[in-house]
Scaffold this active site. Structure first.
Site, PDB file in Angstrom:
ATOM      1  N   CYS A 246      -2.425  63.429  25.856  1.00  0.00           N
ATOM      2  CA  CYS A 246      -2.874  63.413  24.450  1.00  0.00           C
ATOM      3  C   CYS A 246      -2.262  62.184  23.795  1.00  0.00           C
ATOM      4  CB  CYS A 246      -2.414  64.693  23.751  1.00  0.00           C
ATOM      5  SG  CYS A 246      -2.702  64.748  21.970  1.00  0.00           S
TER       6      CYS A 246
ATOM      7  N   CYS B  90      -8.311  58.541  22.323  1.00  0.00           N
ATOM      8  CA  CYS B  90      -8.088  59.989  22.292  1.00  0.00           C
ATOM      9  C   CYS B  90      -8.687  60.530  23.580  1.00  0.00           C
ATOM     10  CB  CYS B  90      -8.757  60.620  21.072  1.00  0.00           C
ATOM     11  SG  CYS B  90      -8.784  62.442  21.084  1.00  0.00           S
TER      12      CYS B  90
END
Length: 268
Positions: free
Chosen positions: A70, A182
């Site tokens: 992440c 992302c």
């Protein structure tokens, strides 16, 4: 012992996909903090709290290494996690450096797609400031893509209007490279490629992160011969629903198709 993967949701599976290809005999435990997704629109303090709760849970399961799959979590807490734990911790960050090199050669700009929190983070802004001497990098938050992914919504008919609206203020012909900052975003490479011209490179750091994991395990003599199994957890609860597990398997297959690879995915 297993390799822990952590993300706010399913985005980290875009990194897990590459790990399964590179290290098919390792065993994995994947933690999606679905109770608190998306991280990118929350405060830094809240996100840091969620991250440490998740990693503490993974530690109790017995992991030999952790992949923070992440970008937002890496930006917010990677340094502090490495100070607390003594096992290898592999983070991910937007592939800004290779993007700048690619675009400079062509006299084009770089567009980084990311989350709102990453875009505000000092770590990300310092990275860009250090590398972007010619000021060719622009950033754009795309929180809607995270929401789509968490709903398993990948239809171009739904996703394309959102991207078109968000990109409306930008002169797309100026860009040579798009960075997916992302881990949820690689699920949408196919739709993005219909918006940008074919010569635009769309890159992410998933494969490089998996390669870093493999190098680290080899260096620390922690490679092992497991079964290639993956256990999934959603905010601390083990996923046992066959339908949801099948959805996860389909996500890996989608990534296989998008990656345009021929070899089968190792996933049990």
């Amino acid at each position: 012992m297993k390799i822990g993967f952590f993300d706010s949701g399913i985005g980290g599976m875009t990194v897990l996909y590459h790990a399964l290809r590179l290290l098919p005999k390792e065993d994995y435990i994947y933690y999606a903090d679905t109770k608190h997704v998306p991280y990118g629109e929350k405060s830094k303090a809240d996100v840091r709290k969620y991250i440490f709760e998740a990693v503490d849970f993974l530690v109790r399961q017995g992991i030999k290494a952790l992949v923070i799959a992440c970008n937002t979590a890496t930006s917010v807490a990677a340094r502090e996690l490495r100070e607390k734990y003594d096992f290898p911790i592999i983070g991910i960050e937007p592939a800004v450096k290779p993007a700048i090199l690619k675009s400079q050669e062509r006299g084009r700009r770089v567009l980084v797609f990311t989350t709102s929190l990453t875009l505000r983070e000092e770590k990300f802004n310092n990275l860009v400031a250090r590398l972007d001497e010619d000021h060719i990098v622009d950033g754009l938050a795309l929180p809607g893509l995270v929401e789509f992914a968490e709903r398993f919504e990948f239809s171009e008919a739904v996703v394309r209007p959102y991207l078109t609206a968000r990109l409306a203020p930008y002169k797309l012909a100026e860009y040579g490279t798009v960075v997916l900052g992302c881990t949820h975003f690689p699920f949408y490479k196919d739709t993005m490629q219909t918006i940008f011209t074919p010569e635009v490179d769309i890159i992410d750091g998933g494969k490089g992160t998996a390669e870093n994991l493999a190098r680290t395990l080899q260096k620390t003599s922690q490679l092992q011969q497991g079964t290639g199994s993956v256990e999934y957890y959603m905010s601390g609860s083990k996923v046992q629903d066959p339908q949801l597990l099948q959805q996860y398997a389909r996500l890996l297959e989608r990534l296989h198709i998008l990656d345009n690879l021929q070899a089968p995915i190792s996933h049990k």
